[in-house]
Design a protein around this motif. Structure first.
Motif, PDB file in Angstrom:
ATOM      1  N   ILE A  90       0.869  -1.176   0.000  1.00  0.00           N
ATOM      2  CA  ILE A  90       0.000   0.000   0.000  1.00  0.00           C
ATOM      3  C   ILE A  90       0.904   1.222   0.000  1.00  0.00           C
ATOM      4  O   ILE A  90       1.749   1.379   0.889  1.00  0.00           O
ATOM      5  CB  ILE A  90      -0.921   0.000   1.237  1.00  0.00           C
ATOM      6  N   ASP A 122       0.305  -5.912 -10.557  1.00  0.00           N
ATOM      7  CA  ASP A 122      -1.136  -5.674 -10.526  1.00  0.00           C
ATOM      8  C   ASP A 122      -1.465  -4.447  -9.692  1.00  0.00           C
ATOM      9  O   ASP A 122      -1.105  -4.384  -8.519  1.00  0.00           O
ATOM     10  CB  ASP A 122      -1.873  -6.874  -9.926  1.00  0.00           C
ATOM     11  N   MET A 124      -4.211  -3.003  -7.814  1.00  0.00           N
ATOM     12  CA  MET A 124      -5.452  -3.552  -7.293  1.00  0.00           C
ATOM     13  C   MET A 124      -6.462  -2.485  -6.919  1.00  0.00           C
ATOM     14  O   MET A 124      -7.669  -2.728  -6.969  1.00  0.00           O
ATOM     15  CB  MET A 124      -5.153  -4.448  -6.094  1.00  0.00           C
ATOM     16  N   ASN A 125      -5.984  -1.308  -6.502  1.00  0.00           N
ATOM     17  CA  ASN A 125      -6.892  -0.266  -6.075  1.00  0.00           C
ATOM     18  C   ASN A 125      -6.176   1.077  -6.132  1.00  0.00           C
ATOM     19  O   ASN A 125      -4.962   1.154  -5.983  1.00  0.00           O
ATOM     20  CB  ASN A 125      -7.375  -0.538  -4.645  1.00  0.00           C
ATOM     21  N   SER A 126      -6.943   2.119  -6.333  1.00  0.00           N
ATOM     22  CA  SER A 126      -6.438   3.482  -6.351  1.00  0.00           C
ATOM     23  C   SER A 126      -7.533   4.353  -5.755  1.00  0.00           C
ATOM     24  O   SER A 126      -8.607   4.477  -6.331  1.00  0.00           O
ATOM     25  CB  SER A 126      -6.135   3.889  -7.797  1.00  0.00           C
ATOM     26  N   VAL A 127      -7.261   4.937  -4.579  1.00  0.00           N
ATOM     27  CA  VAL A 127      -8.306   5.607  -3.821  1.00  0.00           C
ATOM     28  C   VAL A 127      -7.802   6.932  -3.260  1.00  0.00           C
ATOM     29  O   VAL A 127      -6.663   7.019  -2.790  1.00  0.00           O
ATOM     30  CB  VAL A 127      -8.769   4.707  -2.642  1.00  0.00           C
ATOM     31  N   TRP A 143      -3.241  10.312  -1.753  1.00  0.00           N
ATOM     32  CA  TRP A 143      -3.806   9.229  -2.556  1.00  0.00           C
ATOM     33  C   TRP A 143      -3.161   7.917  -2.116  1.00  0.00           C
ATOM     34  O   TRP A 143      -2.003   7.884  -1.721  1.00  0.00           O
ATOM     35  CB  TRP A 143      -3.498   9.475  -4.032  1.00  0.00           C
ATOM     36  N   THR A 144      -3.909   6.844  -2.210  1.00  0.00           N
ATOM     37  CA  THR A 144      -3.410   5.518  -1.858  1.00  0.00           C
ATOM     38  C   THR A 144      -3.596   4.589  -3.045  1.00  0.00           C
ATOM     39  O   THR A 144      -4.659   4.567  -3.661  1.00  0.00           O
ATOM     40  CB  THR A 144      -4.206   4.945  -0.661  1.00  0.00           C
ATOM     41  N   ILE A 145      -2.543   3.849  -3.368  1.00  0.00           N
ATOM     42  CA  ILE A 145      -2.684   2.786  -4.360  1.00  0.00           C
ATOM     43  C   ILE A 145      -2.256   1.475  -3.720  1.00  0.00           C
ATOM     44  O   ILE A 145      -1.387   1.434  -2.852  1.00  0.00           O
ATOM     45  CB  ILE A 145      -1.893   3.053  -5.659  1.00  0.00           C
ATOM     46  N   VAL A 146      -2.894   0.419  -4.159  1.00  0.00           N
ATOM     47  CA  VAL A 146      -2.600  -0.924  -3.653  1.00  0.00           C
ATOM     48  C   VAL A 146      -2.056  -1.731  -4.823  1.00  0.00           C
ATOM     49  O   VAL A 146      -2.689  -1.826  -5.873  1.00  0.00           O
ATOM     50  CB  VAL A 146      -3.868  -1.582  -3.062  1.00  0.00           C
ATOM     51  N   LYS A 176      -0.059  -5.381  -6.109  1.00  0.00           N
ATOM     52  CA  LYS A 176       0.332  -6.762  -5.829  1.00  0.00           C
ATOM     53  C   LYS A 176       1.519  -7.106  -6.719  1.00  0.00           C
ATOM     54  O   LYS A 176       1.450  -6.980  -7.945  1.00  0.00           O
ATOM     55  CB  LYS A 176      -0.819  -7.726  -6.102  1.00  0.00           C
TER      56      LYS A 176
END
Length: 136
Positions: free
Chosen positions: A32, A56, A58-61, A68-71, A73
């Motif tokens: 994260i 990958d 997986m998420n961008s929020v 901002w946070t990106i997840v 993998k």
């Protein structure tokens, strides 16, 4: 799962994020990453970086008003190689389709030009024949 705060790097976090993915995460582990948004271009750039690396996203929020946070993998090298090979194959197929479509379009344009010339010649012959008929 690892959490990394890259806000202190402001808009210069891309290299560090790449280093952390390569060295800080194990294969199939999720990371994260928290970073400062700035002008919002950093969001797309970070997504592009992850895609380019072959992992990958997986998420961008949006985390709060400025962060901002990106997840991400991490995937193994075999999967990355397979993805690059598939992307290259898809690009080659797209190029082949584009070339074929261009060839077909050129062929149609040539045929249309020939048909137009033939119609013009027939019209000229008909006018000449009509003129002869009137002259007689």
């Amino acid at each position: 799962m690892q959490r990394y705060d890259l806000r202190h790097l402001h808009e210069n976090f891309y290299d560090r994020m790449g280093e952390l993915i390569n060295s800080g995460l194990k294969v199939n582990e999720v990371g994260i990453f928290l970073f400062e948004v700035g002008d919002y271009s950093s969001i797309q750039k970070s997504a592009d970086l992850i895609k380019e690396m072959g992992h990958d996203l997986m998420n961008s929020v949006k985390f709060n008003e400025v962060d901002w946070t990106i997840v991400v993998k991490k995937v193994d090298e075999k999967v990355i190689a397979e993805r690059k090979e598939a992307a290259q194959k898809a690009a080659e197929e797209a190029e082949a389709k584009r070339i074929e479509a261009q060839r077909v379009a050129e062929e149609k344009a040539k045929q249309k030009a020939e048909d137009d010339a033939k119609k013009a010649a027939e019209a000229a012959e008909k006018e000449a024949a009509d003129a002869e008929t009137k002259a007689e």
